[in-house]
Design an enzyme around this catalytic site. Structure first.
Site, short mmCIF file in Angstrom:
data_model
loop_
_atom_site.label_atom_id
_atom_site.label_comp_id
_atom_site.label_asym_id
_atom_site.label_seq_id
_atom_site.Cartn_x
_atom_site.Cartn_y
_atom_site.Cartn_z
N SER A 255 0.76 -1.20 0.05
CA SER A 255 0.03 0.03 -0.12
C SER A 255 0.75 1.34 -0.10
O SER A 255 1.92 1.31 0.74
CB SER A 255 -0.89 0.01 1.35
OG SER A 255 -1.32 1.31 1.56
N LYS A 256 0.41 2.27 -0.62
CA LYS A 256 1.22 3.34 -0.75
C LYS A 256 1.36 4.27 0.68
O LYS A 256 2.15 5.02 1.09
CB LYS A 256 0.41 4.47 -1.76
CG LYS A 256 1.17 4.05 -3.23
CD LYS A 256 0.20 4.80 -4.26
CE LYS A 256 0.27 4.44 -5.57
NZ LYS A 256 -0.15 5.32 -6.75
N ARG A 257 0.41 3.84 1.51
CA ARG A 257 0.49 4.17 2.96
C ARG A 257 1.53 3.37 3.86
O ARG A 257 1.52 3.64 4.83
CB ARG A 257 -0.97 4.20 3.38
CG ARG A 257 -1.85 5.39 2.89
CD ARG A 257 -3.08 5.25 3.32
NE ARG A 257 -3.96 4.04 3.39
CZ ARG A 257 -4.61 3.71 2.07
NH1 ARG A 257 -4.63 4.59 1.10
NH2 ARG A 257 -5.27 2.55 1.97
N ASP A 258 2.30 2.36 3.25
CA ASP A 258 2.79 1.53 3.96
C ASP A 258 4.26 2.29 4.16
O ASP A 258 5.03 2.44 3.20
CB ASP A 258 2.92 0.17 3.44
CG ASP A 258 3.84 -0.81 4.12
OD1 ASP A 258 4.35 -0.39 5.33
OD2 ASP A 258 3.95 -2.00 3.82
#
Length: 485
Positions: A255-258
């Site tokens: 995820s790009k939020r990881d």
């Protein structure tokens, strides 16, 4: 459609080049080069609200940095342009009008409020979500009435009922979808006249003679809709291949939020990773060669790339493996190139000045070279070389244990005497001094080297000791030895 292999990478300029998108581009590039085909980059920029300034430039700049070259795009006309979707509206208009004329598409006058109410009703009654088709059979009078009210129509594709759409996926094998499960008649042209993704991509792929579509697994649900467009326009569909997802160490989709994983290519360049290493690493995310080797040049990867070896299992993003792989490439670099990559990080950290004397430049050059065997990326030099920029030495428990031995004071006193008597510290001179200490104290091996290493550097492990002591300099080495003694 031509029999020549033509593949494409079609990014949206809604963000910078992500590791997942880079992999899609890289696999298409390797496949095209291996097969003697063409690799095309098409910019899918119709989602104007989500496009960001510099998104298009970032995609192209960092693909080029990575070593991925293209045969056709916005900057290389191969006769299939325009290569930006926003410049192809007249082309799309011809084909959606054809679908309208054939009765395979129709104008939909539903407002957003009406569609939302329909979705809520379906949710409340636990029905499968999808458009009901309420505008499928409007009379001319009803259409006129809606237009008098100022309603702008979208255009929906008339999804055939009770059909199975099947295709042979390059990665997954046989895949099939029931037409009744795609969510009803889908929009192919928005109210503002902008074509939607599934319509535009089918038109573009056909007109650009794309033979194979290699893309991420998250696109597989789009495939039946695109196959319907191909069928409706009497076109042959390309061969599809859907690559498995990239997952983190917890086996969850990347995820790009990881924030535990660096995910954008420009961040790797900024940190001082090598493009050749990153190219090699990404090529093994979901694809494996026949042998046991893991280090390959770009030309080698082109020669051995076999799409049949694309993995059916998720690709694990292994940070330790990337660090190891980049280190393998760093160790082979010419020292001047290593300095070029690493020096900006020392300057940014305030460790050295941009305006150095020639002597200072040589010192920094030697310092960076000292850590070549250890470095995994350029920015790591700041942490690795910290001991050279500190006045006070900090030691961990392992280092303190080394100094606790009863023979240590004699070794350090003898070494201090050698350093104080030297005209200057050189690596060869330090080697000679350590031999002299061995002779005078009778200590050897770890009992000789470890106390000297810990006393001068504060560390039990590190780079070549004589070179490190020479770079620390006579004043600092004497100070550290005296503090301990």
């Amino acid at each position: 459609m031509s029999n020549d292999i033509r593949v494409r990478y079609a990014p949206s300029p809604t963000g910078h080049l992500h590791i997942g998108n880079a992999r899609t581009a890289l696999f298409n590039y390797l496949f095209a080069r291996n097969q003697g085909g063409k690799f095309i980059i098409r910019i899918e920029d119709t989602d104007k609200k989500r496009n960001i300034a510099g998104g298009e430039e970032s995609q192209l700049k960092y693909l080029k940095w990575l070593g991925v070259e293209w045969d056709e795009s916005i900057d290389v006309d191969g006769g299939y342009g325009p290569y930006r979707q926003s410049e192809r509206n007249e082309i799309y208009a011809k084909y959606y009008q054809e679908l309208l004329d054939k009765g395979l598409a129709y104008k939909c006058y539903c407002t957003e409020e009406e569609l939302e109410a329909e979705r809520e009703a379906q949710s409340d009654s636990k029905q499968i979500a999808g458009y009901s088709g309420r505008c499928r059979h409007l009379t001319e009078a009803q259409k006129e009435q809606f237009e008098k009210e100022g309603r702008q129509p979208s255009i929906r594709f008339r999804v055939p009922e009770g059909r199975v759409y099947a295709f042979d996926d390059m990665v997954k094998g046989n895949v099939s979808f029931d037409s009744d499960g795609v969510g009803g008649d889908f929009v192919i042209v928005k109210k503002d006249g902008t074509p939607t993704y599934n319509f535009a991509v089918a038109v573009d792929d056909y007109l650009m003679s794309i033979t194979h579509v290699l893309r991420g697994d998250d696109h597989i649900s789009n495939t039946p809709k695109q196959l319907m467009i191909y069928e409706a326009l009497n076109w042959q569909a390309p061969v599809f291949g859907h690559m498995t997802l990239i997952v983190n160490e917890n086996r969850k989709k990347l995820s790009k939020r990881d924030e535990s994983i660096i995910q954008f290519i420009e961040q790797y360049e900024e940190l001082g990773y090598l493009p050749e290493a990153l190219f090699n690493f990404i090529a093994l995310l979901g694809w494996s060669p026949a042998g046991e080797e893991e280090i390959y040049s770009k030309d080698e990867l082109i020669n051995i790339f076999d799409a049949e070896r694309l993995s059916k299992s998720p690709a694990l993003f292994d940070k330790q493996k990337l660090a190891w792989m980049n280190n393998q490439y760093m160790k082979k670099l010419e020292t001047d190139k290593l300095v070029e990559i690493s020096l900006p990080h020392l300057i940014k950290a305030g460790r050295v000045s941009e305006n150095m004397t020639e002597a200072e430049k040589q010192w920094v050059h030697d310092l960076i070279a000292l850590y070549q065997e250890q470095m995994s990326y350029g920015a790591e030099i700041v942490e690795l070389s910290e001991l050279f920029f500190k006045d006070e030495v900090t030691r961990d428990d392992e280092a303190e244990a080394v100094l606790a031995d009863e023979d240590v004071p004699a070794v350090l006193a003898a070494f201090l005497q050698e350093v104080e008597q030297a005209d200057e510290l050189t690596a060869d001179g330090i080697k000679a001094s350590i031999k002299a200490v061995q002779k005078s104290t009778g200590q050897k091996g770890k009992k000789l080297f470890m106390p000297i290493r810990v006393a001068t550097t504060g560390q039990t492990h590190g780079p070549d000791l004589p070179k490190a002591i020479a770079l620390l300099g006579q004043k600092k080495v004497i100070s550290r030895l005296k503090q301990l003694l």
